[in-house]
Design a protein around this motif. Structure first.
Motif, PDB file in Angstrom:
ATOM      1  N   ARG A  69       0.836  -1.211   0.000  1.00 36.38           N
ATOM      2  CA  ARG A  69       0.000   0.000   0.000  1.00 36.38           C
ATOM      3  C   ARG A  69       0.867   1.256   0.000  1.00 36.38           C
ATOM      4  NH1 ARG A  69      -4.828  -1.463   4.164  1.00 36.38           N
ATOM      5  NH2 ARG A  69      -6.027  -2.753   2.727  1.00 36.38           N
ATOM      6  N   SER A  70       1.947   1.209   0.743  1.00 33.38           N
ATOM      7  CA  SER A  70       2.860   2.351   0.785  1.00 33.38           C
ATOM      8  C   SER A  70       3.733   2.408  -0.460  1.00 33.38           C
ATOM      9  CB  SER A  70       3.751   2.268   2.023  1.00 33.38           C
ATOM     10  OG  SER A  70       2.985   2.305   3.199  1.00 33.38           O
ATOM     11  N   ALA A  71       4.133   1.237  -0.978  1.00 32.08           N
ATOM     12  CA  ALA A  71       5.040   1.174  -2.126  1.00 32.08           C
ATOM     13  C   ALA A  71       4.345   1.530  -3.428  1.00 32.08           C
ATOM     14  CB  ALA A  71       5.652  -0.220  -2.237  1.00 32.08           C
ATOM     15  N   THR A  76       5.958  -2.188  -6.389  1.00 34.28           N
ATOM     16  CA  THR A  76       5.784  -3.577  -5.961  1.00 34.28           C
ATOM     17  C   THR A  76       6.001  -4.523  -7.138  1.00 34.28           C
ATOM     18  OG1 THR A  76       4.227  -2.879  -4.246  1.00 34.28           O
ATOM     19  CG2 THR A  76       4.201  -5.205  -4.862  1.00 34.28           C
ATOM     20  N   THR A  77       5.445  -4.202  -8.284  1.00 38.05           N
ATOM     21  CA  THR A  77       5.625  -5.029  -9.481  1.00 38.05           C
ATOM     22  C   THR A  77       7.091  -5.080  -9.889  1.00 38.05           C
ATOM     23  OG1 THR A  77       3.392  -4.502 -10.246  1.00 38.05           O
ATOM     24  CG2 THR A  77       4.950  -5.326 -11.904  1.00 38.05           C
ATOM     25  N   LEU A  78       7.757  -3.941  -9.884  1.00 39.55           N
ATOM     26  CA  LEU A  78       9.176  -3.909 -10.240  1.00 39.55           C
ATOM     27  C   LEU A  78      10.018  -4.731  -9.269  1.00 39.55           C
ATOM     28  CD1 LEU A  78       9.701  -0.154 -11.262  1.00 39.55           C
ATOM     29  CD2 LEU A  78       9.732  -2.157 -12.766  1.00 39.55           C
ATOM     30  N   ALA A  79       9.696  -4.684  -7.983  1.00 40.61           N
ATOM     31  CA  ALA A  79      10.456  -5.438  -6.979  1.00 40.61           C
ATOM     32  C   ALA A  79      10.303  -6.942  -7.193  1.00 40.61           C
ATOM     33  CB  ALA A  79      10.015  -5.050  -5.568  1.00 40.61           C
ATOM     34  N   VAL A  80       9.088  -7.377  -7.490  1.00 45.31           N
ATOM     35  CA  VAL A  80       8.858  -8.803  -7.739  1.00 45.31           C
ATOM     36  C   VAL A  80       9.544  -9.232  -9.039  1.00 45.31           C
ATOM     37  CG1 VAL A  80       7.083 -10.530  -8.251  1.00 45.31           C
ATOM     38  CG2 VAL A  80       6.742  -8.895  -6.383  1.00 45.31           C
ATOM     39  N   LEU A  81       9.438  -8.409 -10.076  1.00 38.07           N
ATOM     40  CA  LEU A  81      10.117  -8.723 -11.342  1.00 38.07           C
ATOM     41  C   LEU A  81      11.625  -8.787 -11.159  1.00 38.07           C
ATOM     42  CD1 LEU A  81       8.062  -6.612 -13.913  1.00 38.07           C
ATOM     43  CD2 LEU A  81       8.094  -9.112 -13.649  1.00 38.07           C
ATOM     44  N   LEU A  82      12.164  -7.897 -10.339  1.00 38.68           N
ATOM     45  CA  LEU A  82      13.606  -7.905 -10.087  1.00 38.68           C
ATOM     46  C   LEU A  82      14.024  -9.194  -9.390  1.00 38.68           C
ATOM     47  CD1 LEU A  82      16.335  -6.479 -10.228  1.00 38.68           C
ATOM     48  CD2 LEU A  82      15.744  -5.304  -8.095  1.00 38.68           C
ATOM     49  N   ALA A  83      13.264  -9.628  -8.403  1.00 38.91           N
ATOM     50  CA  ALA A  83      13.586 -10.884  -7.716  1.00 38.91           C
ATOM     51  C   ALA A  83      13.521 -12.060  -8.692  1.00 38.91           C
ATOM     52  CB  ALA A  83      12.638 -11.105  -6.537  1.00 38.91           C
ATOM     53  N   LEU A  84      12.523 -12.066  -9.558  1.00 32.82           N
ATOM     54  CA  LEU A  84      12.419 -13.129 -10.560  1.00 32.82           C
ATOM     55  C   LEU A  84      13.590 -13.079 -11.543  1.00 32.82           C
ATOM     56  CD1 LEU A  84       8.579 -13.040 -11.309  1.00 32.82           C
ATOM     57  CD2 LEU A  84       9.852 -14.835 -10.105  1.00 32.82           C
ATOM     58  N   ALA A  85      13.950 -11.885 -11.980  1.00 33.98           N
ATOM     59  CA  ALA A  85      15.063 -11.736 -12.925  1.00 33.98           C
ATOM     60  C   ALA A  85      16.385 -12.187 -12.298  1.00 33.98           C
ATOM     61  CB  ALA A  85      15.158 -10.286 -13.405  1.00 33.98           C
ATOM     62  N   VAL A  86      16.596 -11.877 -11.039  1.00 35.44           N
ATOM     63  CA  VAL A  86      17.813 -12.314 -10.351  1.00 35.44           C
ATOM     64  C   VAL A  86      17.833 -13.840 -10.239  1.00 35.44           C
ATOM     65  CG1 VAL A  86      19.071 -12.264  -8.149  1.00 35.44           C
ATOM     66  CG2 VAL A  86      18.205 -10.137  -9.135  1.00 35.44           C
ATOM     67  N   THR A  87      16.673 -14.432 -10.011  1.00 37.29           N
ATOM     68  CA  THR A  87      16.578 -15.893  -9.950  1.00 37.29           C
ATOM     69  C   THR A  87      16.958 -16.516 -11.288  1.00 37.29           C
ATOM     70  OG1 THR A  87      14.817 -15.726  -8.298  1.00 37.29           O
ATOM     71  CG2 THR A  87      15.038 -17.828  -9.446  1.00 37.29           C
ATOM     72  N   ARG A 121      11.676   8.466  -5.678  1.00 37.08           N
ATOM     73  CA  ARG A 121      10.792   9.565  -6.085  1.00 37.08           C
ATOM     74  C   ARG A 121       9.371   9.385  -5.595  1.00 37.08           C
ATOM     75  NH1 ARG A 121      10.753   9.801 -12.026  1.00 37.08           N
ATOM     76  NH2 ARG A 121      11.666   7.752 -11.991  1.00 37.08           N
ATOM     77  N   HIS A 122       9.093   8.221  -5.025  1.00 34.94           N
ATOM     78  CA  HIS A 122       7.733   7.874  -4.607  1.00 34.94           C
ATOM     79  C   HIS A 122       7.357   8.582  -3.313  1.00 34.94           C
ATOM     80  CE1 HIS A 122       4.192   5.347  -4.325  1.00 34.94           C
ATOM     81  NE2 HIS A 122       4.530   5.007  -3.081  1.00 34.94           N
ATOM     82  N   ASP A 123       6.135   9.088  -3.257  1.00 38.34           N
ATOM     83  CA  ASP A 123       5.580   9.679  -2.029  1.00 38.34           C
ATOM     84  C   ASP A 123       4.513   8.725  -1.496  1.00 38.34           C
ATOM     85  OD1 ASP A 123       7.052  12.099  -2.083  1.00 38.34           O
ATOM     86  OD2 ASP A 123       5.686  12.897  -3.588  1.00 38.34           O
ATOM     87  N   MET A 124       4.252   8.843  -0.228  1.00 35.25           N
ATOM     88  CA  MET A 124       3.208   8.022   0.379  1.00 35.25           C
ATOM     89  C   MET A 124       1.861   8.370  -0.272  1.00 35.25           C
ATOM     90  SD  MET A 124       4.285   5.910   2.697  1.00 35.25           S
ATOM     91  CE  MET A 124       2.860   5.598   3.722  1.00 35.25           C
TER      92      MET A 124
END
Length: 128
Positions: A69-71, A76-87, A121-124
């Motif tokens: 909710r904060s991210a 959130t999508t980029l973070a999950v994609l990054l974890a998958l890409a690193v895998t 650059r993200h704000d709450m």
């Protein structure tokens, strides 16, 4: 002179998580460059760093999912994609797919940089 206000604690956690991951990615690029330059002793550093990077990326994705909710949906999508890409990157390295491993490595660092930029650059979001 007044100092700027501290960001929300969730933003501090998200920014810290992505900074750790980006640092791991840059470190991996450095170990790879040293190894590809013919300094074979750095291959072991790169191999160990791959597992450290994977753990950091997965934990970071978990942080983004917990604080989604904060991210926000993009981060959130980029973070999950990054974890998958690193895998996938680790699997390519383990299977000795050097050309694909190097190419994907560049894309992974770009994805990590994009996530870092978006997160800083993200704000709450506005509350209900």
């Amino acid at each position: 002179m007044r100092l700027p206000a501290m960001p929300h604690p969730h933003l501090i956690v998200l920014r810290s998580a992505v900074t750790v991951v980006l640092s791991c990615l840059i470190g991996q690029a450095g170990w790879a460059a040293a190894f590809l330059d013919g300094q074979d002793r750095y291959l072991h550093h790169h191999q160990v760093g791959a597992w450290v990077t994977l753990v950091a990326a997965v934990l970071s994705a978990v942080v983004y999912l917990v604080l989604r909710r904060s991210a926000g949906p993009v981060n959130t999508t980029l973070a999950v994609l990054l974890a998958l890409a690193v895998t996938v990157q680790l699997a390519l390295g383990e299977s000795d797919q050097r050309a694909l491993h190097i190419f994907l490595g560049v894309l992974v660092v770009m994805l990590g940089t994009a996530l870092t930029s978006w997160t800083y650059r993200h704000d709450m979001p506005a509350g209900p």
